[in-house]
Scaffold this motif. Structure first.
Motif: not given
Length: 119
Positions: A47-53
């Motif tokens: 998962n390469h999505a951002l962990t923090t907005p």
């Protein structure tokens, strides 16, 4: 079989097609295996999505007040006197007065016939 019927004597040998197919499959397999060895993390599901907005950009803290201030400054410039270029002695005048002057005197260096053509 009729002796008058002839057949092509120089035909492709039947073993050539499986050999070429095997070579192509082997080459594709070598390429896939070598790419997996060169890039071992490419086949992993990560998962390469951002962990923090991400924070939203705060370009304007009060857009309505900014627009109101911009319109007031523009109207002040359109309706007031001031310097456009003080060093060269160029000033600006209210737009209403400028329109009256152009209507009365015309524009300097404007061809005389052009005014009649535009009407």
């Amino acid at each position: 079989m009729d002796e008058a019927t002839r057949f092509e004597t120089r035909d492709t040998p039947p073993w050539l097609f499986p050999l070429l197919g095997g070579l192509a499959a082997g080459l594709i397999g070598i390429v896939v295996v070598s790419l997996l060895l060169i890039f071992p993390d490419a086949a992993k599901d990560q998962n390469h999505a951002l962990t923090t907005p991400m924070p939203e950009p705060r370009l304007q803290t009060d857009p309505a007040a900014d627009l109101k201030r911009y319109k007031a400054e523009a109207m002040e410039r359109l309706t007031g006197y001031g310097w456009a270029d003080r060093e060269h002695g160029i000033a600006h005048i209210p737009i209403d007065e400028a329109m009256h002057r152009v209507a009365e005197r015309g524009i300097a260096d404007w061809p005389a016939g052009a005014r009649r053509e535009g009407q």
